[in-house]
Design a protein around this motif. Structure first.
Motif, short mmCIF file in Angstrom:
data_model
loop_
_atom_site.label_atom_id
_atom_site.label_comp_id
_atom_site.label_asym_id
_atom_site.label_seq_id
_atom_site.Cartn_x
_atom_site.Cartn_y
_atom_site.Cartn_z
N PHE A 1 2.20 -1.39 -3.48
CA PHE A 1 2.86 -1.87 -2.27
C PHE A 1 4.32 -2.19 -2.54
N LYS A 2 5.08 -2.23 -1.43
CA LYS A 2 6.52 -2.48 -1.54
C LYS A 2 6.99 -3.30 -0.36
N THR A 3 8.12 -3.98 -0.54
CA THR A 3 8.78 -4.63 0.59
C THR A 3 10.23 -4.18 0.63
N THR A 4 10.70 -3.82 1.80
CA THR A 4 12.10 -3.49 2.00
C THR A 4 12.76 -4.65 2.74
N TYR A 5 13.81 -5.20 2.14
CA TYR A 5 14.53 -6.33 2.74
C TYR A 5 15.84 -5.84 3.33
N GLY A 6 15.80 -5.41 4.58
CA GLY A 6 17.04 -5.02 5.26
C GLY A 6 17.31 -6.03 6.36
N THR A 7 17.66 -5.55 7.55
CA THR A 7 17.85 -6.41 8.70
C THR A 7 16.57 -7.23 8.94
N GLY A 8 15.44 -6.52 8.98
CA GLY A 8 14.13 -7.17 8.96
C GLY A 8 13.51 -6.86 7.60
N ALA A 9 12.28 -7.34 7.38
CA ALA A 9 11.61 -6.99 6.12
C ALA A 9 10.28 -6.31 6.46
N PHE A 10 9.94 -5.32 5.67
CA PHE A 10 8.73 -4.53 5.93
C PHE A 10 7.93 -4.42 4.64
N MET A 11 6.71 -4.97 4.67
CA MET A 11 5.83 -4.79 3.52
C MET A 11 4.83 -3.69 3.87
N LEU A 12 4.71 -2.69 3.02
CA LEU A 12 3.73 -1.62 3.24
C LEU A 12 2.88 -1.45 1.99
N ALA A 13 1.58 -1.30 2.19
CA ALA A 13 0.69 -1.04 1.06
C ALA A 13 -0.02 0.29 1.28
N ASN A 14 -0.08 1.07 0.24
CA ASN A 14 -0.86 2.31 0.26
C ASN A 14 -2.34 1.93 0.21
N ILE A 15 -3.10 2.34 1.24
CA ILE A 15 -4.53 1.96 1.28
C ILE A 15 -5.44 3.19 1.17
N GLY A 16 -4.89 4.27 0.68
CA GLY A 16 -5.73 5.43 0.40
C GLY A 16 -6.14 6.22 1.62
N SER A 17 -7.28 6.90 1.53
CA SER A 17 -7.60 7.94 2.52
C SER A 17 -8.42 7.45 3.71
N LYS A 18 -8.74 6.13 3.74
CA LYS A 18 -9.52 5.62 4.89
C LYS A 18 -8.74 4.49 5.56
N PRO A 19 -8.60 4.56 6.89
CA PRO A 19 -7.86 3.46 7.53
C PRO A 19 -8.67 2.16 7.50
N VAL A 20 -7.97 1.04 7.36
CA VAL A 20 -8.59 -0.28 7.40
C VAL A 20 -7.91 -1.01 8.55
#
Ligand code: ADP
Length: 489
Positions: free
Chosen positions: A258-277
């Motif tokens: 997972f990663k977080t981008t800290y720009g104007t807002g912040a976005f944390m995204l995690a790779n959760i593989g091939s099935k949506p949760v």
């Protein structure tokens, strides 16, 4: 001549950037940039000019490819601000109206109305992973169809195309030969079904968007056509929304990364593989779909991060530069009991209090500007911890580190706070253009510059890893206190 360069276009909200990535040295060079004009026709409305965007991209690409030989170039990848909608004429390729930008709140009341139908909301969440919000594309499209004569006339004449900026740019660069979008961008529209991995007829009907005006959805590593720049023919392939691109650019290619981008807002995204949760506290979205298969992501959007620093600088005049936030906050040992909730534009994940307003608590006669600034920095890291806690409850995150990028990662105090409050290492990406890098990697997969994702895994390196200082009870109780303030907003 051996192929060496992958080009990328990053269609950002405030600027457009192009660069050339050297697959032998792994360096980015020849960066060209143009500002994007913003239009604010009414309070809360944000627009951009699609034609200006395309012209700027072409100008930037001319600069970037000036000294490159056609034979050296693998191809061009594209990453873009997501959700922003353009409507254009299929014959001329010209925009019918200004683009409605993701930040635009013009459909807020309409969304509030739609949200009253709880059964529909649940159905939409199960299909799209999203909630009904003006942020996503569907209601922006409905608005254009309801309110623009140009758009309705084009529709009646069978000439209407609507889509996100990636599809508009590809359409223009290929002279109308390709009308496509990718799964990551499609999944931000509220019209895309995560389970069937295609446009959803019921959702199109619900939002009043004719499906025949939408682009064909292609894989992220798909070749989509050619463009001609400076007389050189360049293949286009590797299209991906900006936050997913940053996830990819930081090589978060294994589930749990997972990663977080800290720009104007912040976005944390995690790779959760091939099935949506699915979980209502976070958004479920497509990370990418390639010939290796589908990868989903969980996403936590925090509306205000760097914008709080701009506010301290431009509105409160407490600091002269964003950089000064670090020295001023570092001049005191603690916040002196001051707390800040970074809700300058409402609160996003995991609290979803759109109407919340930012708050300071605990200010006394002894509070100084340093305490205030330190409290603001802390508030941003507390919100990120809350998203992290929520995410790891829903999905097992990789225990190695959180990867980070974006303007605020230059602030060592914030990054150390973040690591301390999460009890977790925080790794700052060595490549500051990691969003563009994601599009380069995707184009690289498309054009055979890389064998597979495993090869990408080895390319990541951090410029700095912040590790947590020993556990401190006071720190934890401060965080709990901040949570109580937020919960009672
Ligand atoms: P965006 O892509 O959203 O425009 P960037 O990744 O370029 O954002 O980051 C810009 C943001 O980072 C600005 O809001 C700025 O205030 C903030 N920022 C830049 N440097 C620092 C710093 N040293 N400390 C804190 N915030 C910073």
């Amino acid at each position: 001549m051996n192929k060496k360069y992958i080009l990328a276009v990053d269609l950002g909200t405030t600027s457009i950037r192009t660069l050339a990535y050297n697959t032998q040295t792994h360096e980015c060079s020849r960066i060209a940039r143009r500002e994007v004009t913003q239009f604010y026709p009414h309070p809360g409305w944000v627009e951009q000019d699609g034609a200006e965007i395309v012209k700027s991209v072409v100008d930037c690409l001319k600069e970037t490819t000036k000294d490159l030989d056609e034979a050296e170039i693998y191809g061009l990848g594209i990453t873009n601000q997501r959700e922003t909608v353009v409507a254009w004429d299929r014959n001329t390729g010209l925009p019918l109206e200004h683009a409605i930008v993701w930040q635009c709140r013009r459909t807020h009341d309409y969304c509030q109305e739609l949200r009253k139908n709880k059964r529909k909301c649940d159905m939409i969440h199960k299909r799209t992973g999203l909630l009904i919000d003006s942020y996503f594309s569907a209601t922006k499209m409905s608005w254009l169809l309801e309110n623009s004569k140009n758009v309705t006339t084009a529709y009646e004449n069978g000439l209407l195309c609507m889509g996100t900026l990636d599809s508009y740019l590809v359409f223009c660069l290929t002279n109308g030969k390709s009308f496509v979008t990718d799964h990551s961008n499609a999944s931000r529209t509220l019209l895309y079904n995560l389970n069937t991995q295609s446009w959803d007829a019921d959702l199109c009907e619900f939002f009043g968007v004719p499906m025949n005006c939408l682009a064909k959805i292609v894989n992220n590593d798909c070749y989509v056509g050619d463009c001609v720049i400076n007389g050189k023919t360049i293949k286009i392939g590797g299209i991906i929304g900006d936050q997913q691109s940053s996830l990819f650019g930081q090589n978060c290619v294994n589930s749990g990364d997972f990663k977080t981008t800290y720009g104007t807002g912040a976005f944390m995204l995690a790779n959760i593989g091939s099935k949506p949760v699915f979980n209502k506290k976070l958004i479920t979205t497509v990370a990418w779909k390639t010939r290796e298969g589908m990868t989903y992501a969980l996403e936590g959007n925090m509306y205000s991060a760097g914008s709080c620093i701009n506010w301290l600088k431009d509105r409160l005049n407490l600091i002269k530069s964003a950089k000064e936030s670090e020295s001023l906050a570092g001049s005191v040992a603690d916040t002196g009991g001051v707390f800040f909730v970074p809700a300058l534009a409402g609160l996003g994940a995991p609290f979803w209090k759109g109407n919340a307003r930012a708050e300071f608590r605990g200010i006394t006669l002894s509070s100084t500007s340093a305490h205030i600034v330190r409290a603001v920095l802390r508030g941003i890291t507390y919100n990120t911890r809350a998203v992290y806690d929520c995410m790891r409850e829903i999905y097992p995150l990789n225990q190695r580190e959180m990867r980070v990028d974006g303007g605020m990662t230059a602030n060592a105090l914030v990054m150390q706070f973040q690591s301390d409050i999460m009890h977790f290492p925080v790794a700052v990406s060595a490549e500051s253009e990691s969003t563009s890098l994601g599009a380069c990697y995707m184009a690289g997969l498309c054009f055979g510059a890389f064998k597979d994702m495993n090869e990408l895994n080895e390319l990541y390196y951090a410029s700095h890893i912040y590790t947590p200082t020993p556990h401190d009870e006071k720190r934890e109780s401060n965080y709990k206190h901040w949570l109580e303030i937020v919960e009672n907003l």
